[in-house]
Design a protein around this motif. Structure first.
Motif, PDB file in Angstrom:
ATOM      1  N   PHE A 169       0.892  -1.172   0.000  1.00  0.00           N
ATOM      2  CA  PHE A 169       0.000   0.000   0.000  1.00  0.00           C
ATOM      3  C   PHE A 169       0.919   1.208   0.000  1.00  0.00           C
ATOM      4  O   PHE A 169       1.469   1.550   1.035  1.00  0.00           O
ATOM      5  CB  PHE A 169      -0.898   0.010   1.230  1.00  0.00           C
TER       6      PHE A 169
ATOM      7  N   PHE B  72       4.263   1.164   1.985  1.00  0.00           N
ATOM      8  CA  PHE B  72       4.149   0.184   3.061  1.00  0.00           C
ATOM      9  C   PHE B  72       3.874  -1.214   2.494  1.00  0.00           C
ATOM     10  O   PHE B  72       2.974  -1.386   1.678  1.00  0.00           O
ATOM     11  CB  PHE B  72       3.007   0.610   3.988  1.00  0.00           C
TER      12      PHE B  72
ATOM     13  N   ALA C  34       2.403  -4.601   3.049  1.00  0.00           N
ATOM     14  CA  ALA C  34       1.495  -5.289   3.974  1.00  0.00           C
ATOM     15  C   ALA C  34       1.725  -6.786   3.940  1.00  0.00           C
ATOM     16  O   ALA C  34       1.414  -7.492   4.892  1.00  0.00           O
ATOM     17  CB  ALA C  34       0.051  -4.962   3.620  1.00  0.00           C
TER      18      ALA C  34
ATOM     19  N   SER D 154      -3.088  -8.208  15.262  1.00  0.00           N
ATOM     20  CA  SER D 154      -3.769  -7.208  14.452  1.00  0.00           C
ATOM     21  C   SER D 154      -2.779  -6.487  13.546  1.00  0.00           C
ATOM     22  O   SER D 154      -1.694  -6.119  13.977  1.00  0.00           O
ATOM     23  CB  SER D 154      -4.460  -6.217  15.376  1.00  0.00           C
ATOM     24  N   GLY D 155      -3.166  -6.322  12.278  1.00  0.00           N
ATOM     25  CA  GLY D 155      -2.341  -5.562  11.352  1.00  0.00           C
ATOM     26  C   GLY D 155      -1.238  -6.354  10.686  1.00  0.00           C
ATOM     27  O   GLY D 155      -0.405  -5.792   9.984  1.00  0.00           O
ATOM     28  N   CYS D 156      -1.208  -7.673  10.861  1.00  0.00           N
ATOM     29  CA  CYS D 156      -0.094  -8.451  10.307  1.00  0.00           C
ATOM     30  C   CYS D 156      -0.328  -8.819   8.847  1.00  0.00           C
ATOM     31  O   CYS D 156       0.546  -9.382   8.208  1.00  0.00           O
ATOM     32  CB  CYS D 156       0.155  -9.707  11.139  1.00  0.00           C
ATOM     33  N   GLY D 157      -1.519  -8.529   8.309  1.00  0.00           N
ATOM     34  CA  GLY D 157      -1.753  -8.774   6.886  1.00  0.00           C
ATOM     35  C   GLY D 157      -2.686  -9.937   6.587  1.00  0.00           C
ATOM     36  O   GLY D 157      -2.785 -10.363   5.439  1.00  0.00           O
ATOM     37  N   LYS D 158      -3.415 -10.420   7.567  1.00  0.00           N
ATOM     38  CA  LYS D 158      -4.310 -11.568   7.352  1.00  0.00           C
ATOM     39  C   LYS D 158      -5.438 -11.208   6.386  1.00  0.00           C
ATOM     40  O   LYS D 158      -5.677 -11.911   5.407  1.00  0.00           O
ATOM     41  CB  LYS D 158      -4.915 -12.019   8.693  1.00  0.00           C
ATOM     42  N   THR D 159      -6.128 -10.112   6.693  1.00  0.00           N
ATOM     43  CA  THR D 159      -7.235  -9.698   5.821  1.00  0.00           C
ATOM     44  C   THR D 159      -6.721  -9.355   4.433  1.00  0.00           C
ATOM     45  O   THR D 159      -7.373  -9.636   3.426  1.00  0.00           O
ATOM     46  CB  THR D 159      -7.971  -8.499   6.443  1.00  0.00           C
ATOM     47  N   THR D 160      -5.543  -8.757   4.379  1.00  0.00           N
ATOM     48  CA  THR D 160      -4.953  -8.427   3.086  1.00  0.00           C
ATOM     49  C   THR D 160      -4.800  -9.687   2.241  1.00  0.00           C
ATOM     50  O   THR D 160      -5.159  -9.703   1.059  1.00  0.00           O
ATOM     51  CB  THR D 160      -3.585  -7.748   3.291  1.00  0.00           C
TER      52      THR D 160
ATOM     53  N   GLU E  27     -12.235 -13.691  10.669  1.00  0.00           N
ATOM     54  CA  GLU E  27     -12.598 -13.472  12.073  1.00  0.00           C
ATOM     55  C   GLU E  27     -14.102 -13.611  12.285  1.00  0.00           C
ATOM     56  O   GLU E  27     -14.739 -12.690  12.801  1.00  0.00           O
ATOM     57  CB  GLU E  27     -12.142 -12.077  12.527  1.00  0.00           C
TER      58      GLU E  27
HETATM   59  N1  LIG Z   1      -6.222  -0.005   1.899  1.00  0.00           N
HETATM   60  C1  LIG Z   1      -5.125   0.111   2.666  1.00  0.00           C
HETATM   61  N2  LIG Z   1      -4.296   1.157   2.541  1.00  0.00           N
HETATM   62  C2  LIG Z   1      -3.184   1.259   3.299  1.00  0.00           C
HETATM   63  N3  LIG Z   1      -2.816   0.389   4.226  1.00  0.00           N
HETATM   64  C3  LIG Z   1      -3.607  -0.672   4.419  1.00  0.00           C
HETATM   65  C4  LIG Z   1      -4.797  -0.880   3.654  1.00  0.00           C
HETATM   66  N4  LIG Z   1      -5.360  -2.022   4.067  1.00  0.00           N
HETATM   67  C5  LIG Z   1      -4.571  -2.511   5.029  1.00  0.00           C
HETATM   68  N5  LIG Z   1      -3.514  -1.712   5.246  1.00  0.00           N
HETATM   69  C6  LIG Z   1      -2.431  -1.951   6.204  1.00  0.00           C
HETATM   70  O1  LIG Z   1      -1.901  -3.221   5.965  1.00  0.00           O
HETATM   71  C7  LIG Z   1      -1.635  -3.892   7.177  1.00  0.00           C
HETATM   72  C8  LIG Z   1      -2.323  -5.222   7.216  1.00  0.00           C
HETATM   73  O2  LIG Z   1      -3.715  -5.001   7.262  1.00  0.00           O
HETATM   74  P1  LIG Z   1      -4.747  -6.179   7.413  1.00  0.00           P
HETATM   75  O3  LIG Z   1      -6.099  -5.596   7.340  1.00  0.00           O
HETATM   76  O4  LIG Z   1      -4.407  -7.242   6.447  1.00  0.00           O
HETATM   77  O5  LIG Z   1      -4.450  -6.665   8.899  1.00  0.00           O
HETATM   78  P2  LIG Z   1      -5.094  -7.871   9.685  1.00  0.00           P
HETATM   79  O6  LIG Z   1      -3.996  -8.859   9.918  1.00  0.00           O
HETATM   80  O7  LIG Z   1      -6.318  -8.346   9.017  1.00  0.00           O
HETATM   81  O8  LIG Z   1      -5.436  -7.189  11.086  1.00  0.00           O
HETATM   82  P3  LIG Z   1      -6.741  -7.331  12.004  1.00  0.00           P
HETATM   83  O9  LIG Z   1      -6.529  -8.549  12.850  1.00  0.00           O
HETATM   84  O10 LIG Z   1      -6.691  -6.082  12.828  1.00  0.00           O
HETATM   85  O11 LIG Z   1      -7.931  -7.414  11.112  1.00  0.00           O
HETATM   86  C9  LIG Z   1      -2.053  -2.955   8.298  1.00  0.00           C
HETATM   87  O12 LIG Z   1      -0.907  -2.334   8.827  1.00  0.00           O
HETATM   88  C10 LIG Z   1      -2.950  -1.955   7.618  1.00  0.00           C
HETATM   89  O13 LIG Z   1      -2.812  -0.692   8.212  1.00  0.00           O
END
Ligand SMILES: Nc1ncnc2c1ncn2[C@@H]1O[C@H](COP(=O)(O)OP(=O)(O)OP(=O)(O)O)[C@@H](O)[C@H]1O
Ligand SMILES: [Mg+2]
Lengths: 376, 283
Positions: free
Chosen positions: A31, A34, A36, A56-62, A177
């Motif tokens: 992103f 950054f 992800a 949280s924020g480790c990139g799972k949803t990504t 989740e």
């Molecule tokens: N559209 C975006 N633009 C910029 N940064 C993003 C975007 N989507 C996610 N990120 C960043 O990418 C990283 C991973 O996000 P992600 O949503 O994959 O985390 P996650 O592991 O699902 O966390 P959670 O458990 O909180 O849902 C985070 O640091 C987030 O800030």
């Protein structure tokens, strides 16, 4: 790994395609500046239940969004059932998704929600009705077809979301989740239910959570992630008892960290010394370290036992935490970094045998793993 | 009950303003029932003649035409504003968002007269549109836009665009993007997602936007007056002509009262007709 990196065709390698449900080859997502997701590699067996676990924020949803096609990768390739997904738009991927807040269409009845994917495929009305009815029966909601989502409880909504994702017979089921909006009791019940349904349908499933006990109890295999990287992939038992990564060892389950010295290495085993106590560990995680090097020893609370003074690490009983089936005993001990060891003693007799204030010895009895100390 | 010591203080200015408004409306209402005495500013005795006159084809026609123009304007504005609002809400680029927002909202900050003059420049026979079309060789003779219903509608769409965009954007921003993602993952292409998910869920905004645009257009004056140049009569321009050119205040008042009643009637009708749609999107 090297062979996979060189692979550039549109078909997954023939030798593995038969049973591989999902193959993620060096997928990177940025992103802006950054990153992800850093070059993720992952293979998931067809029909199995894989959990992505990480803070949280480790990139799972990504990673889920990349699989579903809601995001485009900056590099790497994704195969589902041997088919390259890169050029496939999200609506043609045949991937079922259960969203964190379910995202049930509020303006449609439960039946219409569940039938949505079939209607989009142009399935005849009568077939839709019968498949929706079957699916609602599977999730035990046969009497709720005419309700609107907001007239359902959280657990019922979740089951509708599951039915809606499964009725299209997806090649892959993604769960982001799904339990976070449920209270604790319901969560346990839904975990069992989802696992049963998943197994009975044999659908390849990727489940996202940051709850390590959820991951340990539900998964066939777990991929532990942190800061955009997959740290370790393995069965729950491997992840819990034989972590290959310092982060994994401290993130999954409770753990005691004891400063130690590497003594020697023999093939795949090594021994370390904590004071005068010798502990056996796998050699893989201390590769390249010379005898005498400082290491950190990671021991689970259930891999420690309390004994008479003079055996193992010296310590003094500090407190008991009654947990029903076991007692967590806190032992003040100079052997550990935090000054206090956590020992999990099965049964409920610990407070009688080891009253607070008593001098004891703590001995490692199970798996332990050593890692190089954290770079300061 | 909680005592609210400042309630009277805060409410009294509003109450005064409301009182003044009610007073003015009452004055107009009573004028509507008075006879017109030609050559005099003072109205005559009580009569229903003003309302009878409204039924004459000439005036009834103006009412119909006004309703028609308002309806077309509201619908065209909806079609123009929807993509704009959607882009404003869903766009990831902040620059694009701001650009669209400014484009959509500037009509609000321009005075009505300035804005209408600009449209005269654009719509005129040698104006922007016609010169461009002629320059491209698409037309030989200019298209008549000034003094036509089309021209008036174009300019009125510009008037109602900001409010419609804001209302639609508000409605769209309440739709969780996860609904669209869910529909997509279930196999719906972009058009299907829009028709079955986005559009129905934004229905409350559409209903609010269309009815508001309708009411605004009904009371618009400068635009039909200047762009229509007297050849596109609307209720507001008619009131102006009768009141300030013929000094027939009683008849102008009757027109106003009827216009107001008609607006309310149409809004109530629209509300009733659209409420099933609106409920569809309620979450
Ligand atoms: N559209 C975006 N633009 C910029 N940064 C993003 C975007 N989507 C996610 N990120 C960043 O990418 C990283 C991973 O996000 P992600 O949503 O994959 O985390 P996650 O592991 O699902 O966390 P959670 O458990 O909180 O849902 C985070 O640091 C987030 O800030
Ligand atoms: Mg997430």
């Amino acid at each position: 790994m090297a062979a996979e990196r060189l692979h550039t065709g549109t078909e997954a390698p023939a030798a593995t395609s038969a049973r591989v449900g999902v193959q993620i080859d060096g997928v990177t997502k940025k992103f802006g500046a950054f990153t992800a997701l850093h070059e993720a590699w992952l293979k998931i067996e067809q029909g199995s239940f894989m959990t992505l676990l990480g803070p949280s924020g480790c990139g799972k949803t990504t990673l889920l969004n990349l699989l579903a096609g809601f995001l485009e990768a900056n590099g790497g390739e994704i195969f589902v059932d041997g088919q390259l997904m890169t050029e496939t738009p999200p609506y043609a991927r045949e991937i079922g998704v259960v969203f964190q807040n379910y995202a049930l269409f509020p303006h449609m009845s439960v039946e219409k929600n569940v039938g949505y994917g079939l209607a989009a495929r142009g399935v005849p009305k009568r077939e839709i009705a019968s498949r929706v009815a079957d699916m609602l029966a599977l999730v035990k909601l046969s009497d709720f077809g005419h309700r609107k989502p907001k007239e359902l409880s959280g657990g019922q909504q979740q089951r509708v979301a599951l039915a809606r994702a499964l009725v299209i017979r997806p090649k892959l089921l993604l769960l982001d989740e799904p339990f976070s909006a449920l209270d604790k009791n319901l969560r346990g019940a839904m975990q069992v239910e989802i696992k049963e349904i998943q197994r009975s349908l044999g659908v390849t499933t990727i489940f996202v959570t940051h709850d390590q006990s959820e991951a340990l109890s539900m998964s066939d295999r777990i991929a532990v992630m942190s800061a955009g990287r997959i740290r370790q992939v393995g069965t729950p038992d491997e992840i819990y008892r034989r972590p290959t990564d310092r982060f994994v060892a401290s993130f999954v389950g409770d753990v005691n960290v004891l400063p130690a010295k590497l003594e020697r290495r023999l093939d795949d085993r090594a021994s370390v010394m904590v004071g005068a106590v010798r502990v056996e560990v796998p050699a893989g995680t201390v590769d390249g370290l010379a005898p005498g090097a400082a290491v950190d020893l990671f021991v689970r609370p259930d891999a420690l036992a309390i004994g008479e003074k003079g055996s193992g690490f010296p310590g003094t009983i500090a407190a008991h935490v009654y947990q029903g089936s076991h007692v967590d005993v806190l032992v003040d001990s100079p052997a550990t970094t935090g000054g206090r060891l956590l020992v999990r003693v099965p049964g409920t007799q610990a407070p009688h045998r080891w009253p607070v204030g008593q001098a004891v010895g703590v001995t490692p009895t199970g798996d332990a793993v050593a890692f190089p100390p954290e770079a300061a | 009950m909680k005592t609210r010591p400042f309630l009277a203080l805060f409410v009294s200015p509003a109450a005064l303003a409301a009182l003044a408004l009610v007073g003015a409306l009452a004055a107009i209402l009573q004028y509507a029932f008075r006879a017109f005495v030609p050559g005099s500013m003072e109205p005559g005795g009580l009569t229903l003649a003003n309302f009878e006159a409204l039924l004459r084809p000439l005036y009834a026609g103006v009412f119909l035409q006004t309703v028609w123009i308002c309806l077309i304007t509201a619908l065209v504005t909806l079609v123009v504003a929807y993509p704009l609002a959607y882009a404003i809400v869903r766009s990831r680029s902040v620059t694009l968002k701001s650009f669209l927002l400014i484009t959509a909202l500037t009509p609000m900050f321009l005075g009505e007269v300035v804005r209408t003059y600009s449209w005269i420049i654009v719509l005129g026979n040698s104006g922007f549109i016609n010169s461009v079309l002629r320059g491209l060789g698409l037309i030989e003779r200019p298209i008549q836009l000034m003094f036509t219903t089309t021209g008036v509608v174009i300019a009125l769409v510009h008037v109602t665009l900001p409010i419609m965009t804001i209302m639609l954007a508000a409605a769209l921003s309440h739709i969780d993007a996860a609904y669209e993602k869910a529909a997509t993952s279930l196999g719906a292409g972009p058009v299907r997602v829009f028709l079955t998910v986005t559009l129905p869920l934004s229905m409350p905004g559409i209903v609010a936007g269309v009815t508001t645009a309708f009411a605004w257009t009904f009371s618009a004056f400068a635009t039909p007056q200047m762009i229509g140049g007297g050849r596109v009569p609307m209720v507001s321009t008619l009131i102006y002509q009768l009141g300030f050119a013929s000094f027939n205040f009683p008849f102008a008042a009757a027109l106003s009262v009827t216009g107001l009643a008609l607006t309310f009637a149409v809004l109530a009708l629209a509300k009733a007709a659209l409420s099933p749609l609106e409920r569809m999107g309620a979450h």
